[in-house]
Design a protein around this motif. Sequence first.
Motif, mmCIF file in Angstrom:
data_model
loop_
_atom_site.group_PDB
_atom_site.id
_atom_site.type_symbol
_atom_site.label_atom_id
_atom_site.label_comp_id
_atom_site.label_asym_id
_atom_site.label_seq_id
_atom_site.Cartn_x
_atom_site.Cartn_y
_atom_site.Cartn_z
ATOM 1 N N MET A 1 39.672 -5.175 30.420
ATOM 2 C CA MET A 1 38.582 -6.105 30.196
ATOM 3 C C MET A 1 38.018 -6.513 31.553
ATOM 4 O O MET A 1 38.762 -6.823 32.461
ATOM 5 N N GLU A 3 35.869 -8.644 34.514
ATOM 6 C CA GLU A 3 35.959 -10.036 34.957
ATOM 7 C C GLU A 3 35.002 -10.941 34.199
ATOM 8 O O GLU A 3 35.372 -12.049 33.816
ATOM 9 N N GLN A 4 33.774 -10.477 33.982
ATOM 10 C CA GLN A 4 32.808 -11.312 33.270
ATOM 11 C C GLN A 4 33.282 -11.637 31.859
ATOM 12 O O GLN A 4 33.120 -12.766 31.392
ATOM 13 N N GLU A 5 33.885 -10.673 31.208
ATOM 14 C CA GLU A 5 34.403 -10.907 29.857
ATOM 15 C C GLU A 5 35.538 -11.937 29.888
ATOM 16 O O GLU A 5 35.644 -12.777 28.999
ATOM 17 N N GLN A 6 36.378 -11.854 30.890
ATOM 18 C CA GLN A 6 37.464 -12.823 31.026
ATOM 19 C C GLN A 6 36.910 -14.222 31.273
ATOM 20 O O GLN A 6 37.399 -15.195 30.704
ATOM 21 N N LYS A 8 34.003 -15.350 30.308
ATOM 22 C CA LYS A 8 33.433 -15.792 29.036
ATOM 23 C C LYS A 8 34.526 -16.315 28.110
ATOM 24 O O LYS A 8 34.370 -17.342 27.450
ATOM 25 N N LYS A 9 35.651 -15.593 28.074
ATOM 26 C CA LYS A 9 36.783 -15.983 27.226
ATOM 27 C C LYS A 9 37.329 -17.351 27.658
ATOM 28 O O LYS A 9 37.610 -18.208 26.818
ATOM 29 N N LYS A 12 34.794 -20.066 26.661
ATOM 30 C CA LYS A 12 34.833 -20.305 25.219
ATOM 31 C C LYS A 12 36.035 -21.166 24.847
ATOM 32 O O LYS A 12 35.938 -22.074 24.016
#
Length: 57
Positions: A1, A3-6, A8-9, A12
């Motif tokens: 995954m 970095e940007q997805e992490q 975002k997670k 959230k």
Amino acid sequence: MGEQEQYKKILKKIIKETESFKIQSSEELIQSLVNELGQFNKMVNKSNNIQTNSVSK
């Protein structure tokens, strides 16, 4: 995954905790965010160390 997805997670999760009143002040919000980012940073550093070690062997 990625970095940007992490990130975002993490955001959230922080938003959910704020909406459910687990986080009730800006100080708690900042502390929670710092803790989450610190854990993420440790994970990234550990991953980078593993990759560096396997490349140098």
